[in-house]
Design a protein around this motif. Structure first.
Motif, PDB file in Angstrom:
ATOM      1  N   ALA A 305       0.829  -1.207   0.000  1.00 23.49           N
ATOM      2  CA  ALA A 305       0.000   0.000   0.000  1.00 23.49           C
ATOM      3  C   ALA A 305       0.864   1.258   0.000  1.00 23.49           C
ATOM      4  O   ALA A 305       0.595   2.239  -0.713  1.00 23.49           O
ATOM      5  N   ALA A 306       1.948   1.251   0.806  1.00 20.43           N
ATOM      6  CA  ALA A 306       2.841   2.412   0.848  1.00 20.43           C
ATOM      7  C   ALA A 306       3.525   2.629  -0.501  1.00 20.43           C
ATOM      8  O   ALA A 306       3.660   3.753  -0.994  1.00 20.43           O
ATOM      9  N   GLY A 307       3.962   1.524  -1.114  1.00 19.12           N
ATOM     10  CA  GLY A 307       4.588   1.643  -2.433  1.00 19.12           C
ATOM     11  C   GLY A 307       3.628   2.182  -3.469  1.00 19.12           C
ATOM     12  O   GLY A 307       4.001   3.002  -4.322  1.00 19.12           O
ATOM     13  N   ALA A 308       2.388   1.707  -3.426  1.00 19.89           N
ATOM     14  CA  ALA A 308       1.388   2.195  -4.379  1.00 19.89           C
ATOM     15  C   ALA A 308       1.106   3.685  -4.179  1.00 19.89           C
ATOM     16  O   ALA A 308       0.924   4.443  -5.128  1.00 19.89           O
ATOM     17  N   PHE A 309       1.102   4.109  -2.880  1.00 19.42           N
ATOM     18  CA  PHE A 309       0.871   5.526  -2.598  1.00 19.42           C
ATOM     19  C   PHE A 309       1.995   6.385  -3.141  1.00 19.42           C
ATOM     20  O   PHE A 309       1.767   7.440  -3.748  1.00 19.42           O
ATOM     21  N   VAL A 310       3.238   5.944  -2.946  1.00 17.96           N
ATOM     22  CA  VAL A 310       4.392   6.695  -3.471  1.00 17.96           C
ATOM     23  C   VAL A 310       4.347   6.750  -4.988  1.00 17.96           C
ATOM     24  O   VAL A 310       4.606   7.782  -5.617  1.00 17.96           O
ATOM     25  N   LEU A 311       4.004   5.606  -5.603  1.00 18.03           N
ATOM     26  CA  LEU A 311       3.914   5.573  -7.062  1.00 18.03           C
ATOM     27  C   LEU A 311       2.829   6.518  -7.573  1.00 18.03           C
ATOM     28  O   LEU A 311       2.992   7.195  -8.588  1.00 18.03           O
ATOM     29  N   LEU A 312       1.705   6.597  -6.855  1.00 12.52           N
ATOM     30  CA  LEU A 312       0.617   7.494  -7.267  1.00 12.52           C
ATOM     31  C   LEU A 312       1.059   8.948  -7.213  1.00 12.52           C
ATOM     32  O   LEU A 312       0.777   9.752  -8.112  1.00 12.52           O
ATOM     33  N   SER A 317       2.701  13.867  -9.948  1.00 13.94           N
ATOM     34  CA  SER A 317       3.709  14.919 -10.112  1.00 13.94           C
ATOM     35  C   SER A 317       4.175  15.016 -11.554  1.00 13.94           C
ATOM     36  O   SER A 317       4.340  16.116 -12.111  1.00 13.94           O
ATOM     37  N   MET A 318       4.395  13.856 -12.187  1.00 19.86           N
ATOM     38  CA  MET A 318       4.848  13.862 -13.567  1.00 19.86           C
ATOM     39  C   MET A 318       3.782  14.450 -14.488  1.00 19.86           C
ATOM     40  O   MET A 318       4.075  15.187 -15.438  1.00 19.86           O
ATOM     41  N   ILE A 319       2.535  14.105 -14.233  1.00 23.07           N
ATOM     42  CA  ILE A 319       1.452  14.664 -15.058  1.00 23.07           C
ATOM     43  C   ILE A 319       1.364  16.172 -14.894  1.00 23.07           C
ATOM     44  O   ILE A 319       1.173  16.940 -15.850  1.00 23.07           O
ATOM     45  N   TYR A 320       1.540  16.626 -13.650  1.00 18.81           N
ATOM     46  CA  TYR A 320       1.475  18.066 -13.388  1.00 18.81           C
ATOM     47  C   TYR A 320       2.601  18.795 -14.109  1.00 18.81           C
ATOM     48  O   TYR A 320       2.394  19.841 -14.729  1.00 18.81           O
ATOM     49  N   LEU A 321       3.788  18.242 -14.052  1.00 13.58           N
ATOM     50  CA  LEU A 321       4.926  18.899 -14.694  1.00 13.58           C
ATOM     51  C   LEU A 321       4.783  18.878 -16.203  1.00 13.58           C
ATOM     52  O   LEU A 321       5.216  19.808 -16.898  1.00 13.58           O
ATOM     53  N   ALA A 322       4.194  17.797 -16.714  1.00 11.07           N
ATOM     54  CA  ALA A 322       4.060  17.699 -18.170  1.00 11.07           C
ATOM     55  C   ALA A 322       2.993  18.656 -18.702  1.00 11.07           C
ATOM     56  O   ALA A 322       3.092  19.159 -19.827  1.00 11.07           O
TER      57      ALA A 322
END
Length: 350
Positions: A305-312, A317-322
């Motif tokens: 769950a923690a890994g999925a949260f970090v990945l989300l 962030s990548m979508i925002y920057l793009a």
């Protein structure tokens, strides 16, 4: 008849060789062996009553045997033992009648003496300690009414010394499980099954039923005498550590690249430590169990769950920057002086 001889000194050098014949045989007349032997005791007979104290009798018979202790003999006419003194097992006192008791309803009484046990030596690790052997026999108590148990005699035991015993080893044997039970017995090193000799503290379990029984749907009693859930269900435990219910594990469909036709692998699991029964490539089942035996989520679930949260967060962030619009660059001011242009108007003064 047979007679034998042995060589005391073999020949040497030029001495005369010893004869090769070491045994000689000669026929002899066969004389049968006869002896007196007790017959079986009759039933206990009580005079003028249905039960109580009475008498029983037995006879002696003449038997012929081959002279060995193993031969029980065959009954023949008493005239063949006419010249033999009535002696049975070395005892000249012949007992043909004795008192007996026919139990009344509710009475306690002792059964007949059992046969003498084999001579048992005191052994440690298969070696005799030199204390001699002992034989045992017993008389069991028959209790017809449990209310009279406190009035019944105790089981009678008798022992006698012996010297022809052997050292044996004893070990517990067990049959395969049949449901929640199996047969357990003690076996001696010569292959004989016995009722004693094995250590009681090492006796394997003959019953593995659960207490309390597994009455929940889809539950079964495991080899460790605990209630577990069947395949496809997970355990929900109560606060006291007992199984409360079996909950169906949701089906997770995982696409796979092994089959080009679009086959999928289905995951509905029970115990991830147990290998899958289907070892083929198509239709293989993976097992996942997010809940532990106590009904709580396992540690690896929190990690996922923690890994999925970090990945989300990373994806957002990548979508925002793009998608963010870049700032327009500021135009630089042209500080260069424009060239002076002189226009000729056709004036003659010029």
């Amino acid at each position: 008849m047979i007679r034998r001889r042995t060589i005391n000194q073999p020949f040497q050098g030029d001495g005369r060789p010893c004869p090769s014949q070491m045994e000689q045989f000669k026929p002899c007349p066969v004389k049968p062996c006869y002896r007196w032997q007790y017959g079986q005791w009759s039933a206990c007979k009580v005079e003028d009553a249905q039960c109580g104290e009475g008498t029983r009798v037995r006879n002696i018979s003449c038997v012929v045997y081959d002279g060995s202790a193993e031969d029980v003999g065959k009954v023949v006419d008493e005239e063949f033992c006419g010249e033999i003194e009535p002696i049975i097992d070395g005892d000249k006192k012949i007992i043909l009648e004795e008192t007996c008791t026919f139990p009344c309803p509710g009475d306690c009484y002792l059964r007949e003496w059992s046969e003498w046990s084999l001579c048992q030596l005191t052994c440690v690790n298969g070696e005799d300690l030199g204390f001699g052997g002992i034989q045992v026999r017993s008389r069991a108590v028959i209790i017809q009414d449990l209310e009279n148990q406190h009035l019944c005699p105790e089981q009678a035991l008798e022992t006698r010394p012996c010297n022809d015993g052997q050292c044996y080893e004893y070990k517990w044997m067990a049959s395969p499980w049949k449901g929640s039970s199996r047969t357990v017995w003690c076996q001696r090193s010569d292959g004989l099954n016995v009722t004693g000799g094995c250590l009681v503290v090492r006796q394997p379990d003959a019953d593995r039923s659960c207490n309390p029984p597994c009455s929940q749907p889809h539950a079964y009693c495991s080899e460790t005498r605990t209630c577990n859930c069947e395949d496809g269900y997970t355990e929900v435990m109560s606060s006291d550590g007992t199984l409360e219910q079996c909950t169906l594990i949701p089906v997770v469909v995982i696409p796979t690249m092994e089959d080009k036709k679009g086959d999928v692998k289905t995951s509905r699991a029970v115990n991830p430590t147990q290998p899958s029964s289907n070892q083929s490539g198509r239709g293989r089942t993976w097992f996942l169990q997010p809940f532990g035996p106590d009904g709580r989520l396992k540690t690896w679930v929190y990690g996922v769950a923690a890994g999925a949260f970090v990945l989300l967060i990373f994806i957002v962030s990548m979508i925002y920057l793009a998608c963010k619009k870049p700032k327009k660059p500021q135009r630089r001011q042209n500080n260069r002086l424009k060239p002076l242009t002189l226009a000729y108007d056709g004036d003659a003064d010029m």
